[in-house]
Design a protein around this motif. Structure first.
Motif, PDB file in Angstrom:
ATOM      1  N   ALA A  12      43.564  26.460  30.837  1.00 50.30           N
ATOM      2  CA  ALA A  12      42.362  26.643  30.015  1.00 50.30           C
ATOM      3  C   ALA A  12      41.172  26.982  30.903  1.00 50.30           C
ATOM      4  CB  ALA A  12      42.085  25.386  29.197  1.00 50.30           C
ATOM      5  N   ALA A  13      41.066  26.296  32.032  1.00 47.13           N
ATOM      6  CA  ALA A  13      39.972  26.578  32.960  1.00 47.13           C
ATOM      7  C   ALA A  13      40.102  27.985  33.519  1.00 47.13           C
ATOM      8  CB  ALA A  13      39.962  25.543  34.086  1.00 47.13           C
ATOM      9  N   GLY A  14      41.326  28.400  33.838  1.00 43.29           N
ATOM     10  CA  GLY A  14      41.558  29.756  34.353  1.00 43.29           C
ATOM     11  C   GLY A  14      41.181  30.799  33.323  1.00 43.29           C
ATOM     12  N   THR A  15      41.552  30.537  32.061  1.00 37.42           N
ATOM     13  CA  THR A  15      41.206  31.460  30.975  1.00 37.42           C
ATOM     14  C   THR A  15      39.692  31.517  30.817  1.00 37.42           C
ATOM     15  OG1 THR A  15      43.279  30.948  29.829  1.00 37.42           O
ATOM     16  CG2 THR A  15      41.528  31.945  28.522  1.00 37.42           C
ATOM     17  N   HIS A  16      39.058  30.351  30.857  1.00 38.62           N
ATOM     18  CA  HIS A  16      37.587  30.293  30.735  1.00 38.62           C
ATOM     19  C   HIS A  16      36.917  31.036  31.892  1.00 38.62           C
ATOM     20  CE1 HIS A  16      33.685  28.823  29.548  1.00 38.62           C
ATOM     21  NE2 HIS A  16      33.498  28.309  30.768  1.00 38.62           N
ATOM     22  N   ILE A  17      37.422  30.844  33.092  1.00 40.42           N
ATOM     23  CA  ILE A  17      36.864  31.545  34.267  1.00 40.42           C
ATOM     24  C   ILE A  17      37.072  33.045  34.116  1.00 40.42           C
ATOM     25  CG2 ILE A  17      37.163  31.925  36.746  1.00 40.42           C
ATOM     26  CD1 ILE A  17      37.664  28.910  36.998  1.00 40.42           C
ATOM     27  N   GLY A  18      38.254  33.446  33.649  1.00 42.34           N
ATOM     28  CA  GLY A  18      38.539  34.870  33.443  1.00 42.34           C
ATOM     29  C   GLY A  18      37.591  35.472  32.420  1.00 42.34           C
ATOM     30  N   GLN A  19      37.375  34.744  31.318  1.00 49.21           N
ATOM     31  CA  GLN A  19      36.445  35.224  30.295  1.00 49.21           C
ATOM     32  C   GLN A  19      35.018  35.281  30.839  1.00 49.21           C
ATOM     33  OE1 GLN A  19      37.125  32.380  27.198  1.00 49.21           O
ATOM     34  NE2 GLN A  19      38.836  33.533  26.287  1.00 49.21           N
ATOM     35  N   SER A  20      34.667  34.275  31.629  1.00 48.06           N
ATOM     36  CA  SER A  20      33.326  34.259  32.228  1.00 48.06           C
ATOM     37  C   SER A  20      33.147  35.434  33.177  1.00 48.06           C
ATOM     38  CB  SER A  20      33.087  32.938  32.956  1.00 48.06           C
ATOM     39  OG  SER A  20      33.068  31.861  32.055  1.00 48.06           O
ATOM     40  N   LEU A  21      34.187  35.726  33.972  1.00 45.37           N
ATOM     41  CA  LEU A  21      34.121  36.872  34.896  1.00 45.37           C
ATOM     42  C   LEU A  21      34.014  38.185  34.121  1.00 45.37           C
ATOM     43  CD1 LEU A  21      36.649  35.882  37.709  1.00 45.37           C
ATOM     44  CD2 LEU A  21      34.169  36.062  37.892  1.00 45.37           C
ATOM     45  N   ASP A  22      34.789  38.301  33.036  1.00 45.75           N
ATOM     46  CA  ASP A  22      34.695  39.508  32.210  1.00 45.75           C
ATOM     47  C   ASP A  22      33.286  39.666  31.630  1.00 45.75           C
ATOM     48  OD1 ASP A  22      37.329  40.172  32.697  1.00 45.75           O
ATOM     49  OD2 ASP A  22      38.092  39.306  30.813  1.00 45.75           O
ATOM     50  N   GLN A  23      32.736  38.555  31.135  1.00 46.90           N
ATOM     51  CA  GLN A  23      31.378  38.586  30.584  1.00 46.90           C
ATOM     52  C   GLN A  23      30.370  38.931  31.670  1.00 46.90           C
ATOM     53  OE1 GLN A  23      30.423  38.357  27.311  1.00 46.90           O
ATOM     54  NE2 GLN A  23      28.425  38.951  28.118  1.00 46.90           N
ATOM     55  N   LEU A  24      30.574  38.384  32.871  1.00 46.56           N
ATOM     56  CA  LEU A  24      29.692  38.661  34.011  1.00 46.56           C
ATOM     57  C   LEU A  24      29.751  40.138  34.386  1.00 46.56           C
ATOM     58  CD1 LEU A  24      27.739  37.398  36.031  1.00 46.56           C
ATOM     59  CD2 LEU A  24      29.698  36.899  37.494  1.00 46.56           C
ATOM     60  N   ARG A  25      30.966  40.708  34.385  1.00 42.75           N
ATOM     61  CA  ARG A  25      31.117  42.145  34.686  1.00 42.75           C
ATOM     62  C   ARG A  25      30.386  42.984  33.637  1.00 42.75           C
ATOM     63  NH1 ARG A  25      36.789  40.701  35.722  1.00 42.75           N
ATOM     64  NH2 ARG A  25      37.008  40.510  37.976  1.00 42.75           N
ATOM     65  N   THR A  26      30.523  42.618  32.376  1.00 40.13           N
ATOM     66  CA  THR A  26      29.853  43.334  31.291  1.00 40.13           C
ATOM     67  C   THR A  26      28.329  43.237  31.449  1.00 40.13           C
ATOM     68  OG1 THR A  26      31.694  42.857  29.797  1.00 40.13           O
ATOM     69  CG2 THR A  26      29.612  43.494  28.781  1.00 40.13           C
TER      70      THR A  26
END
Length: 118
Positions: A12-26
């Motif tokens: 869950a933390a990995g998924t959250h970090i991945g989503q956060s990174l995607d949002q950060l890239r956007t």
């Protein structure tokens, strides 16, 4: 806690970090576009200000040139009028005293002749 729960938490933390990174890239991409747009608008604004300043300077130079021309024309008219008045006075003086005028002219001619021999 069990190993299974820890794995789920990590997942869950990995998924959250991945989503956060995607949002950060956007967000970074949007920020880059905004910075590029602002830079372009700033350059356009600067060009516009330079054009306006140049135009203002050209209008000022044109007005100054026109004023100089008008002043020079007025001075030319004044000089011509003064020369005309002086010529009329000299002609009048010669008409009143023709013998004196001839003697003055001879004297001036004699003086110039002597000076030119030296």
């Amino acid at each position: 806690m069990t190993s299974n729960a820890t794995d789920r938490d990590l997942s869950a933390a990995g998924t959250h970090i991945g989503q956060s990174l995607d949002q950060l890239r956007t967000d970074i991409a949007a920020l880059s576009e905004t910075v590029a747009r602002l830079a372009s608008e700033g350059a356009a604004s600067t060009r516009s200000q330079i054009r306006e300043s140049t135009s203002r300077a050209a209008r000022g130079a044109s007005a100054a040139g026109e004023q100089i021309y008008q002043d020079a024309a007025a001075l030319g008219r004044d000089a011509a009028e003064t020369a005309h008045i002086a010529t009329a006075q000299i002609e009048s003086q010669i008409a009143r005293n023709p013998i004196t005028a001839v003697l003055v002219a001879l004297g001036i001619g004699f003086a110039v002749g002597i000076m030119s021999r030296r």
